[in-house]
Structures are given as C-alpha cells and as structure tokens.
Design a protein around this motif. Sequence first.
Motif: not given
Lengths: 322, 253
Positions: A190, A194, A197-198, A201-202, A204-205, A207, B84-86, B90-92, B99, B102-104, B158, B161-162
């Motif tokens: 997964h 991610g 796609v981006n 952002r990954m 920034a999260l 990863y 941070r948020s944008y 800035n998402i998927f 999801e 969840r990735l966050a 957004e 996710m943050c």
Amino acid sequence: MNFKITTRNLLVAVLLLMLCALPLFAEKFYVQLFSKILIMGIFAMSLDLLVGYVGLVSLGHAAFFGLAGYCAALLSPQYEAGNFFVSFSAAISICILFALLTGVLALRTKSFYFIMVTLAFAQMIFFIFHDTKIGGGGDGIYIYQKPLLAISGITLLELENFKTFYWFTFGWLIAIYAFLRILLQSHYGHALGGIKVNEHRMRALGYPVFWYKLSAYVIAGSIGGIAGYFNAIQFGFVNPENISWHTSANVLMMVILGGMGSLHGAVFGASVFILLQELISNESMLGSFASHWSLMMGFFIVAVSLFLPNGLTGLFSRGSKK
Amino acid sequence: MSKPVLSARNLTKRFGGLVAVMDVSLDLFKGKVHGVIGTNGAGKSTLTNLLSGDLPPTTGSIFYKGMELFDLPQHRVSRLGIGRSYQKTNIFPAFTVFENVRLAAQALHQRPFQFWKRAGSFADVNQITERAIHAVGLSDKRKIQAFAMSHGEQRQLEIAMCIAGEPEVLLLDEPLAGMGHSEAERMIDLISRLKNDHAIMLIEHDMDAVFSVSDYLTVMVNGQVLESGTPERIRTSDKVQQAYLGYGEDSHV
Ligand SMILES: Nc1ncnc2c1ncn2[C@@H]1O[C@H](COP(=O)(O)OP(=O)(O)O)[C@@H](O)[C@H]1O
Ligand SMILES: [Mg+2]
C-alpha cells in the motif's frame, strides 16, 4: 480469504487445470512454447511491479534477465550438469547486487530520466558481454546440460525432461504471483501504491520513499533474474540479445498489452505477445510477410494502447467494475 | 514558561534573487496556537515548508525539543512528530477517504517486514484512522474516493491525514480555505480541542477565526516578521494597522 463460486472463478480454475495438464496431452513443441510463455509471464510480472505499482518505467529490465542467464551459462560446466542451487542462487545474488548498485543511482532521477538511466545501465551490461570474451562475445554461449536439481546425489527434478521443466516453471509462476499478490496487499504494497500516486505526500507523511523504491527495484530485478535464468536453461543458449533494449522493450510491451498494474494482466500480456509473435512470424502461414512480424506487432500494440487504455485485461474487467 | 516544542531561529529562504522568508524566528508551545497572518506572497507557506522539512532553509536553524534539525530528510522530520497540512490540497485522489487517512496512520507504524499481513488488518492503525476521520467529520464518507468529494471535504481530509500521523506539532497552512461556514466552524472547534496536547502553528486568512483561536500571533509582510505578540497587542498595533488597513474586511469570504 474466502473464495466464492462465480463464473469467473470457475473459468480461472478450469484454465489453471488445463495449463497444469497441458504436458499430458500436448506435443513437445507446444509444451515448450508454453514454458516460454510462463517464463515471460514471470518476467512481465516483475516489470509490472515497477511500472504498474510504483510508477517507475524502466527500459533496462533486460539487464537482470541477461545477467542471470549469463550466470546460469557461466556456472554450467561444459561436459556435465551444473548444480542448480549454486548457479540459481549466484544468478539471483548478482541481480540483487546489480539492482542495489544501479538502483541507488537511477532512483535519484525521475520519469524520463529514469527511463534513460535504466536503459544506459542495461546497455553497459550489453556491451560488456558483446565486446568481451567473457560470454562468447556477440555469438553468445551454450549451456549443454541443464543444471541438476539434486540434494546429496538424489535428483529431485529431471529438468532435462520438457514436461518436468514445464511444471517446474509453472510452479514458479504461481509462487511468484502469490508472493507479489500478498506483498501488494500488505503495508509495504500500500505504501508503494501511495508513492506511485503522490510521492511528495508520502514523504511528508513520514515514509522513506527512496528505500521503498529501492527495495521494490531489487525485488523486481531478482524476479526478472529468475525469468532470465529459466529462459537460459530452457533454450540452452544465452547471447547479448537477451540484454538488449529490444528485450527490455518487448517485456514493457507485454506489460502494456496486458494492462499495467495487474499481475495476471502481465502474464496475459506475455501470453498474447508470445503467441502472436509465434503466429505472425510463421512463414508457412503468412509467407514472406512473416519476416515483418515486428512491424505487425507494432501496429497491434498501437491499436491496443489507443483503444484499450487498461490493456487487454481491461476488456474483461469492464463488465465487473462500475 | 515551559520550553518550546519547536523553535525557529533567524530562518531565511531565498529562491534565486527572491527572499521568500527573511530572518524569521518563532516558538511553538504545547497547548498554544500560534497564528501566522500576512498577505498573499508574504512567505507563510514557505515558512511552513522550512519547518516541515519540505525545503531546507538557506540560513537559520530549527530546533525540535532542543535538538537542532540539520539537513534532516523530510520523512524523518515528519516522524519526529512534526505534521503538516497543505494549503493546496495534497491527497491521494483515487484512494478512498479511509485509505488516504490509513496511509497517514500507517506511516507511524510502518511494518514493511510483515509483508504477509494485509494492510487493513492492523487494529492499531485502523483505530487511529477511524478516530481521525471522525474528528474532522467525514465518517459517513469513509468509502468514497477522495476526488469525488467537494473541495471543502477534501480540505477536511487533508486535516484528517495530518492528525492521523499523531504529531506533536501541527503546521496548518490555511486549513479553512475553501470550506463552507459550518465546516469551518467544526474545524475551528477541532483546532481548539487539538490545542490541549499539540503545539500548533495556524496560518489563516479568516481574521475572526485566527484571532479567536490563537494565543499568539505573528504578522508577516514580504517574508519578514512585521509584528508579533498576543492578539490584543496585534489588534492595537499601529504598524499592523498601517500595513493592513481594510485587509481584515476583504478577507471574509
Ligand atoms: N518553490 C518556489 N520557488 C520560487 N519561488 C517561490 C517558491 N515558493 C514560493 N515562492 C515565492 O515566495 C514568495 C512567498 O510565497 P509563499 O510562501 O507561498 O507565500 P504565502 O503562503 O504567504 O502566500 C512568493 O513570492 C512566491 O512566489
Ligand atoms: Mg500560502
């Protein structure tokens, strides 16, 4: 996991059974043709991991295919069978090493540059084997006997037997398919999705994107090596063509044909590609036109890309989705 | 006063000849919202990018709990606890709301070596995900693909996710932009709740919102700090009055 009995699952089960039983009723020529398809299916899945799941388009994937093939050839003694475990693990180790070395550099680039850098690395390997005597130069090198799959003198599988060889590659294809399927459903898979796609952002999260990409590149390279190894021992012959950009482009076409980002699509794309190649290069069927098979293949690929953006598998899944 | 969680000292960022951020220092404390206001192009987003590790500063230093963050890659900064948020969503887009979040949440609990387990099968990650989605009010949208939602809902995503990354520092770059009135109220409410156990930097154009929720304010103009202090002090500052005459009125969208 729960399996429901649907027409689709039934069809898949029947198809798998038929493929499994193929050597029991088909002639040697076809069994060998299908072995080749299975091997190219493995090769296409390995590239699809990069192209379809991480978004890394490589035009140098043949480097792994060829390196592993040469490894199989160079570790096979001329007058006796080599040891499968030795040459196989050596081939895969070389591929892992090559993937690490080139990945560290290539993965610092993006999109178009990544394509060029992977191509350049593969060309370097191509010229090493083409211009030096390590592997017989441009003429290539023969493997007179397939490696022996034996433990302390007891032969486990007789790879010289074309039926056994077929089942062996079939088993590998299923195992690799299952491995990749499970991998792609995990946290790791997964995260790759991610990144495709981006990527920003990954990061920034939190990863470590580079390590994810590098590990995927290594996995893809090793599996590409497995395909190259089996290809070499099936044909008993390796030459620089195995590393050439034609081979890289062909496997990319298989992935695109089947539909990127679908493992069974990659296998399906490989099947269609190999069968079509067989069909349109068949002189008894098409006469002198057959020598232009790559031209016809080109038209076919263009047509699929134009009309089926999700590849040939898009034809089947269209009904089930949406 | 307690020690700042995040502090920036004399940050400067140049883009070629343009100085986007010039000699900016600020401190973020747990339990406090630090509002940053300023006209478009004042350098607020660039400041966020410096603090979050998106961009390296040209000069200056950033300290997280007293430790200097020097040349740290962005993912490391993020995992230290700086989320941070944008400003620009800035998402998927193709993934579901669940999801995306969840990735966050997974980022904190990356388990690349448990590759045989399905991504959706980790209870801890799922729980954090659900909590974050609930907090921003998207619970009934969990299964919708992000691109199919309204702009305001994507803004809420957004933020979800943050916070799903469970950071200690939240850098929110115009979280209310593009939200409807009730969504914005909900978000301000959320920010004041998050304040208790987070250090928050809030960039915002909505003056009512930023003055109501901030404990401290920094006003930026042309990359520089024009004035900083408590909301009362900023409200009555002559410098701010001069630079911002009428600005507060325009910005109420
Ligand atoms: N990556 C970049 N490259 C060049 N210039 C940039 C970049 N990012 C921002 N800038 C410039 O820096 C200045 C500050 O921008 P920004 O930080 O986005 O301001 P704000 O968020 O306060 O509106 C603007 O003049 C902008 O054009
Ligand atoms: Mg901005």
